[in-house]
Every structure is written in structure tokens, then in C-alpha cells.
Write an enzyme that holds these catalytic residues in place. Structure first.
Site, mmCIF file in Angstrom:
data_model
loop_
_atom_site.group_PDB
_atom_site.id
_atom_site.type_symbol
_atom_site.label_atom_id
_atom_site.label_comp_id
_atom_site.label_asym_id
_atom_site.label_seq_id
_atom_site.Cartn_x
_atom_site.Cartn_y
_atom_site.Cartn_z
ATOM 1 N N GLU A 83 -4.494 11.910 9.426
ATOM 2 C CA GLU A 83 -4.214 12.169 8.014
ATOM 3 C C GLU A 83 -5.205 13.135 7.366
ATOM 4 O O GLU A 83 -5.943 12.775 6.424
ATOM 5 C CB GLU A 83 -4.179 10.851 7.243
ATOM 6 C CG GLU A 83 -3.152 9.876 7.773
ATOM 7 C CD GLU A 83 -3.040 8.610 6.940
ATOM 8 O OE1 GLU A 83 -3.897 8.378 6.078
ATOM 9 O OE2 GLU A 83 -2.085 7.854 7.153
ATOM 10 N N GLU A 125 1.935 5.484 12.207
ATOM 11 C CA GLU A 125 1.663 4.373 11.282
ATOM 12 C C GLU A 125 2.864 4.122 10.387
ATOM 13 O O GLU A 125 3.461 5.078 9.883
ATOM 14 C CB GLU A 125 0.457 4.645 10.358
ATOM 15 C CG GLU A 125 -0.882 4.558 10.994
ATOM 16 C CD GLU A 125 -1.993 4.823 9.996
ATOM 17 O OE1 GLU A 125 -1.836 4.524 8.803
ATOM 18 O OE2 GLU A 125 -3.027 5.377 10.426
HETATM 19 O O1 LIG Z 1 -3.156 2.570 3.688
HETATM 20 C C1 LIG Z 1 -2.754 2.055 4.918
HETATM 21 C C2 LIG Z 1 -3.239 2.976 6.030
HETATM 22 N N1 LIG Z 1 -2.770 4.327 5.779
HETATM 23 N N2 LIG Z 1 -3.135 5.286 6.748
HETATM 24 C C3 LIG Z 1 -4.554 5.287 7.131
HETATM 25 C C4 LIG Z 1 -5.086 3.878 7.369
HETATM 26 O O2 LIG Z 1 -6.473 3.935 7.643
HETATM 27 C C5 LIG Z 1 -4.759 2.996 6.178
HETATM 28 O O3 LIG Z 1 -5.293 1.698 6.349
#
Ligand SMILES: OC[C@H]1NNC[C@@H](O)[C@@H]1O
Length: 448
Positions: free
Chosen positions: A165, A353
Site C-alpha cells: 500500500e 487483503e
Molecule cells: O486497515 C486494515 C488493514 N489495511 N491494510 C493494511 C493493514 O496493515 C491494515 O491493518
């Protein structure tokens, strides 16, 4: 079987180092920016930190045994850069290498294939002290760190993910200020995002030069962006927001250029002189797959008080929401997968995810999380439609998350796991969704 997935579809679970490991002062680990940020009063709800988290560092064997019981084929986790290079560069910390080799060997023993994320935001503090991702030399340090990981773990890792991300780390860490390192500067954010993407390309180049058999890609946070209504201004604002959120990160890697509509607006305010000749060639190295992290959709209304993208997020009234306040909108996942196929071709995709936070409670040793089961069920149906009806080349799914864990600025209040963690005792409790997902994995489809 009501909803069946293709043979060989890979079901998995996902976590990240700072959110589950704990043991921040053990095993030779150096300080990360999240250790620093979480210990600054006011940054994290309830004053929580990742000092102990789920204590996965000491309990990893029990956790791998639970994953084996779950039956997943693959497990996505991240390596903590400061466990390998406590100072970010220089000497390798052999205790840190040994911890991840132990984990990888336990996974191998359990027949679970690892998918390893190299960077999930826990940058060594020593590098931050030298400018962090603002400093182009951090990209070089990342390539060295990646090479070291390939060399030390490559025999046990079939799938590598360079970054998790980059939008979130760049914008929430350097523009909105709610994540480490807590900056609030848009030009710095764009410089950081460029160096993140540059380091991604450098790490892919090293992977190819080593001739590794494993596959490599990048994981994006992403959302399907919708105009608040049919007004042309809202449509334009949604387009620009999509450029800021999605295209700014996907296009350089998958098309070799930044999106012109939002780039020209940024350039009216400041020169993007951190983009050097040849950078986009490096960034757009061929990758083997793209990871998609999807949780909710985004609705944008025109608002000329918002600089550059002239739009602000609006909420759909009376929408169903998770404990994070995020709208439950599975059609947005199908939409986003189709957009990726149409814009970038049919590159293999993984949902790296997806999941939801819920107000889970243990009652007589059980956790009724029917809300989470319903969320997952609907998103799996959307995925299956994307595959069967839209022809999306979706190869697998990693549920966020295996364990309840440290949810960044929200601390431990937000529970995303299919395994409940009692943070007093560190006991793990399998939620109802654990058993439901176990069945999905076994049947490769949704129970009728
Ligand atoms: O907010 C939930 C998830 N989103 N993407 C990155 C992860 O580290 C977060 O916990």
C-alpha cells in the site's frame, strides 16, 4: 456448492510484522518509525503500541499450527526491515534472519506457502533520521535489504511483494499525518511515493538479476471511486480522486507513466524534480502479479476548497458499515478488479487483503462474528463474478486478518482477525468465521 472457485485458486490469510510480532527490543531488532510514532502520546488510541502486540515472535509455532488447522494454502506476512538491518543498512542481524528462517521452515513443514512482503511500513528509524523515503538513498538501501532477503530466504519463498500500500504509507504518513512518520506536506508525500515506487523497481531488477524462480509483485490499497451524483463537476472530481488514489501508484508500475490529469495539477504548484531520467523505466520493470487490497468503495463530491483533486469523500446515508465505519460494498470489489483488467491488461491478480473490523466478544469460549461471515460471503461472491463473468485473472485471496492485531492509529480496539486475541493473556480463540473460512478453503467455494 452455490459458488465454486477455479481449481487451484489459492486461499490464504495475511498479517504484517509490526502489527503482530511484538518483541520490539528482542533478537537484535533495531528501532522502527512505528516504535517511535506509537510511543508519542496522542498518536495511538488508548496509548497502545506494538511493543507486545500478539507476541507472534514467541508464539509463531502455535500460530502456524492454527493456520495448518485452518487449511490455507498460503500465508502472507511481512519481514521487519529493522530485524534484518537494525540500522537500515550495514551489518546484517543474524538473530533476525534466524527468526524468519524458523518461521519459514515451520510454514514449509505445515505445507503452507509463504508470500513475503518486504515493506509494510516499519522503516528503520535510523533511515528516517536521514530523511526516510524523502531521501532517494533509502531506495538504494531498500534494494540492498531486498537482495539480502532474497539471498537468505529465497529457497523458502515462492512469492515476494515489494511494498504494501504505497498510497497509505505516502499519504497517511506524510500528508494526512495520522501514520508514521506523521508528516503533513503534499510535495514531500509525492517525493516519498516516487521513491517508494523507484525502490520497488530496483528490488524487482535485483530479483531478476539473481535469476530467482519465485514470483514478484506489489500490493496496492485500492478503492472503486464513484461520483456523488451525475453532475459533471462530481464526475471530474471523482476522476481526479481516482488519479490521486489509484492511477498515481498503479500507472507508473504498469504503464510506465504518471497520470497526466493529476500530474499537471501538481506541477502547477511545484516541480516534480525528484523524478529523474530513467526512473520510470526502473519503476515499470515487468512484474508477475499485482496485489489488490480492497475494503470499501469511495464516493466523491465536487469541493473546490480541496486543492488539486477538488473533491471530498461523502458517505452514503444509511449504508451498512464495519466497525471502522467503512461502507460494506462488495460490488466495488468487482468493479475495481474489472477496471484493473481493462486498464492494465489481464496480469495475474491476488486479493492480498480484504476483511472487516467487528466488535467481537468472547462468550463461553466462542465468538459469534456472523457480521464478518456475511461480509466475506458477499465479497467472495463478487470475486467469483469477476472471474466467471468479467474474465478477471484472479488467482487467489488473502483474508485480512488471521489474528486480531495492532490496527495502527486505532490500536487494539479494531478487531479484523478470524482468530480472536485476548491481549491480557495472549490466548487465541477461533471465531465462528475461522470455521466458516475453513469450510470455504476445503470446498474451494461457498457452502450452499
Ligand atoms: O486497515 C486494515 C488493514 N489495511 N491494510 C493494511 C493493514 O496493515 C491494515 O491493518
Amino acid at each position: 456448492m452455490t459458488v465454486q472457485f477455479p481449481k487451484g485458486f489459492e486461499w490464504g490469510v495475511a498479517t504484517a510484522s509490526y502489527q503482530i510480532e511484538g518483541a520490539v527490543h528482542e533478537g537484535g531488532r533495531g528501532e522502527s518509525i512505528w516504535d517511535r510514532f506509537s510511543h508519542i502520546e496522542g498518536n495511538i488510541q488508548n496509548g497502545d503500541t506494538g511493543d507486545i502486540a500478539c507476541d507472534h515472535y514467541h508464539l509463531y509455532k502455535d500460530d502456524v499450527a492454527l493456520m495448518k488447522e485452518l487449511g490455507v494454502k498460503t500465508y502472507r506476512f511481512s519481514i521487519s526491515w529493522p530485524r534484518i538491518f537494525p540500522n537500515g543498512t550495514g551489518d546484517v542481524n543474524e538473530e533476525g534472519v534466524q527468526f524468519y528462517r524458523n518461521l519459514l521452515e515451520a510454514l514449509h513443514e505445515a505445507g503452507i506457502e509463504p508470500a513475503v512482503t518486504l515493506f509494510h511500513w516499519d522503516l528503520p528509524q535510523k533511515l528516517q533520521d536521514k530523511g526516510g523515503w524523502l531521501n532517494r538513498e533509502t531506495a538504494d538501501a531498500f534494494a540492498t535489504y531486498a537482495k539480502t532477503c532474497y539471498e537468505r530466504f529465497g529457497d523458502l519463498v515462492p512469492r515476494w511483494i515489494t511494498h504494501n500500500e504505497p498510497f497509505v504509507h505516502a499519504f497517511l504518513g506524510h500528508y494526512f499525518g495520522e501514520m508514521a512518520p506523521g508528516m503533513k506536506d503534499l510535495r514531500a508525500t509525492l517525493q516519498v511515493s516516487h521513491h517508494l515506487l523507484l525502490s520497488h523497481g530496483m528490488a524487482v531488477k535485483v530479483h531478476r538479476e539473481l535469476g530467482l524462480q519465485s514470483e514478484i509483485g506489489i500490493t496496492y490499497s485500492t478503492s472503486s471511486v464513484y461520483p456523488a451524483n451525475k453532475h459533471v463537476k462530481d464526475k471530474e472530481a471523482a476522476e481526479l480522486y481516482d488519479g490521486m488514489l489509484n492511477k498515481w501508484f498503479f500507472d507508473p508500475v504498469l504503464l510506465g507513466s504518471y497520470p497526466e490529469d493529476i500530474k499537471s495539477r501538481y506541477e502547477e504548484a511545484f516541480p516534480l524534480d525528484f523524478i529523474q531520467d530513467g526512473d520510470l523505466d526502473t519503476i515499470s520493470q515487468r512484474i508477475d502479479f499485482c496485489g489488490i487490497n480492497y475494503y470499501f468503495r469511495t464516493i466523491i463530491a465536487y469541493d473546490n476548497t480541496v486543492p488539486f483533486w477538488n473533491g471530498r469523500e461523502v458517505q452514503k446515508e444509511h449504508a451498512e458499515r464495519t466497525a471502522m465505519g467503512w461502507e460494506v460494498y462488495p460490488d466495488g470489489l468487482r468493479q475495481r478488479l474489472l477496471e484493473c483488467k481493462e486498464r492494465y491488461g489481464n496480469l495475474p491478480l491476488y486479493i492480498t487483503e480484504n476483511g472487516c473490523a467487528a466488535d467481537d466478544v468472547v462468550n463461553e469460549g466462542k465468538v459469534d462474528d456472523s457480521f464478518r461471515i456475511s461480509y466475506l460471503d458477499r465479497h467472495f461472491k463478487a470475486m467469483q463474478e469477476a472471474i466467471e463473468q468479467d474474465g478477471v485473472n484472479l488467482k487467489g485471496y488473502y483474508l485480512w486478518s488471521f489474528l486480531d492485531n495492532f490496527e495502527w492509529a486505532y490500536g487494539y480496539d479494531k478487531r479484523f482477525g478470524i482468530v480472536y486475541v485476548d491481549y491480557e493473556t495472549l490466548q487465541r480463540v477461533k471465531k465462528d468465521s475461522f470455521y466458516w473460512y475453513q469450510q470455504v478453503v476445503k470446498e474451494n467455494g461457498l457452502p450452499s
